[in-house]
Design an enzyme around this catalytic site. Structure first.
Site, PDB file in Angstrom:
ATOM      1  N   ARG A  56       0.868  -1.110  -0.164  1.00  0.00           N
ATOM      2  CA  ARG A  56      -0.049   0.044   0.025  1.00  0.00           C
ATOM      3  C   ARG A  56       0.739   1.273  -0.173  1.00  0.00           C
ATOM      4  NH1 ARG A  56      -4.666  -1.334   4.515  1.00  0.00           N
ATOM      5  NH2 ARG A  56      -6.054  -3.049   2.879  1.00  0.00           N
ATOM      6  N   LYS A 214     -17.354 -14.529   6.477  1.00  0.00           N
ATOM      7  CA  LYS A 214     -18.659 -14.136   6.731  1.00  0.00           C
ATOM      8  C   LYS A 214     -19.464 -13.936   5.449  1.00  0.00           C
ATOM      9  CE  LYS A 214     -17.616 -12.114  11.296  1.00  0.00           C
ATOM     10  NZ  LYS A 214     -17.781 -10.837  12.151  1.00  0.00           N
ATOM     11  N   GLY A 380      -6.999  -7.261  -0.091  1.00  0.00           N
ATOM     12  CA  GLY A 380      -7.188  -7.990   1.115  1.00  0.00           C
ATOM     13  C   GLY A 380      -6.188  -9.216   1.023  1.00  0.00           C
ATOM     14  N   GLY A 403     -12.496  -4.419   0.917  1.00  0.00           N
ATOM     15  CA  GLY A 403     -13.795  -3.757   1.045  1.00  0.00           C
ATOM     16  C   GLY A 403     -14.370  -3.052   0.110  1.00  0.00           C
TER      17      GLY A 403
END
Length: 465
Positions: A56, A214, A380, A403
């Protein structure tokens, strides 16, 4: 209509942001105070504090060099970790979450007298990093007092932290209400071009691989991808909830009961549309989630896996997709011209549970090298997996936002992008037409998985024991 109206189609917002007039490379920033929102929220080794993945940081270095070379008095702002200003003292936060180890030239704070003095001392071409924005509760709460104080440090705001543009926070959205000149940075523009354009109008067949823990976090994007993609393969712990929705008993492996009905509705829609939805047909199990203990590979079938005799017995947990599933997913991906991947196939941080995740990385690498496929990693843990496997060289685009990339695909929200258009207007007399529905899925031959052969499985006592 206001250009930042939440009701506007996200693809229209994207088109506005990548237009030439919003390219900060064309803006005169000489002598101006430019606040560049960056994403320095990088993983570090808990024992040594060393950065374990600097991707990043390296991704935004070209933007930093560009603005500094143009004579900007450059101010960098970022969050790092999850400090709790309402519970922790300033000393506690600085001990655990200071940005000092990342950058020489750190201001003592991100707002207030220390930050103001540091910015005032900046000369054209010099760079200053503000202290962690999350040291102030006003950042996460999008408090106008915080965002106003941050905005007072600059003349121009540039958003180049793609990983946070799905957040509604002071240093992401609130600041744009106080700064007249706001632009997407080159990194954000590249993300929008690579992600949005390649996935909104993909070269088909479009294959998607989703993993992670999830269903609740990804059911919206799965439903959106069912409408867009030709093949959707689901692994990771979230796959067990989808399997349970189909009636496959998965034993002690954790599922999300509240999401069974939404999963059934999504799978029914995939069947109606003809989207190939691939779920694991076999799984690696272990008696421990932390290390390989008493492991084995188990076939998963509707007829064999019952509540009375679950395929994964009590005390054992599904930790990775099995070899037959890895082969089936890989074969499907090899036939796709565009491939998007977000999320590991299992608990990949344990090396023995990473084979399924590595297999997907290898399939994407082969699709790029051998078939010229467009391959996109959606940020991610998938980035870490591909990098660790040394397979990142042939990938078309590796996103810096997990996300954010998913919310972009889902076509909703993204307040950090919309906020950059604050104060601009678009014609209300000729509203943009709704996007045309995605074409019918392109058939992609997929080898039969073991799960289709339930009677033979039971006869062989592979799971009915």
């Amino acid at each position: 209509m206001q250009a930042d109206d939440p009701a506007r189609l996200l693809r229209d917002v994207v088109n506005d942001l990548i237009a030439p007039e919003l390219d900060v490379a064309n803006v005169d920033v000489s002598g101006k105070r430019v606040l560049l929102r960056v994403d320095f929220n990088v993983p570090v080794d808990e024992a040594t504090g060393a950065v374990t993945d600097a991707s990043r940081i390296t991704a935004v270095l070209p933007t930093i060099r560009l603005l500094a070379s143009r004579g900007a008095r450059l101010i960098l702002a970022s969050h790092f970790g999850r400090p709790e200003p309402k519970k922790q003292s300033r000393a506690q936060m600085e001990a655990a979450f200071s940005l000092a180890p990342l950058f020489v030239g750190l201001a003592g704070d991100c707002i207030g007298p220390e930050a103001e003095a540091a910015v005032a001392a900046l000369q054209p071409g010099q760079v200053l990093l503000l202290q962690n924005t999350r040291f102030h509760a006003g950042d996460g709460a999008n408090d106008s007092g915080f965002s106003g104080a941050l905005a007072a440090l600059c003349d121009v705001f540039v958003q180049d932290a793609f990983g946070v543009v799905h957040r509604d926070q002071g240093s992401v959205t609130g600041i744009t209400a106080h700064v007249s000149e706001c632009y997407p940075g080159p990194l954000v523009r590249r993300e929008l071009t690579e992600l949005a354009h390649r996935l909104f109008e993909p070269v088909r067949p479009l294959g998607v691989v989703l993993g992670g823990a999830k269903v609740a976090d990804k059911i919206g994007v799965v439903a959106a991808l069912v409408e867009m993609a030709d093949v959707v393969a689901v692994g990771g712990r979230m796959a067990f909830t989808l399997l349970a929705a189909r009636g496959v008993s998965v034993g002690s492996t954790q599922i999300e009961p509240d999401w069974l009905e939404p999963c059934r509705a999504m799978m029914a829609r995939a069947g109606q549309r003809g989207t190939q939805l691939l779920l694991p047909g076999d799984v690696l199990w272990s008696s421990s989630l932390a290390a390989p203990v008493d492991t084995g590979v188990q076939v998963l079938t509707l007829d064999c896996c019952t509540e009375e005799s679950p395929c994964i017995p009590a005390g054992r947990y599904g930790v990775d997709i099995g070899p037959e599933t890895s082969a089936a997913f890989g074969a499907a991906l090899q036939r796709c011209k565009t491939i998007f991947w977000n999320g590991p196939m299992g608990k990949f941080e344990v090396p023995e549970f990473a084979q399924g995740t590595v297999a997907v990385a290898q399939a994407m690498n082969e699709a790029s090298r051998n078939h010229g496929a467009i391959t996109i990693i959606g940020g991610g843990d998938s980035v870490a997996a591909v990098t660790a496997a040394g397979l990142d060289g042939a990938i078309t685009h590796i996103s810096t936002g997990g996300g954010a990339s998913l919310e972009l695909i889902e076509g909703k929200g993204m307040p950090g992008l919309r906020a950059l258009l604050r104060g601009r207007t678009v014609s209300a007399s000729a509203p943009a037409p709704a996007p045309a529905p995605a074409p019918a899925p392109t058939p992609v031959p997929v080898p039969q998985q073991t799960a289709a052969a339930a009677p033979a499985c039971c006869a062989a006592k592979k799971c009915c024991t």
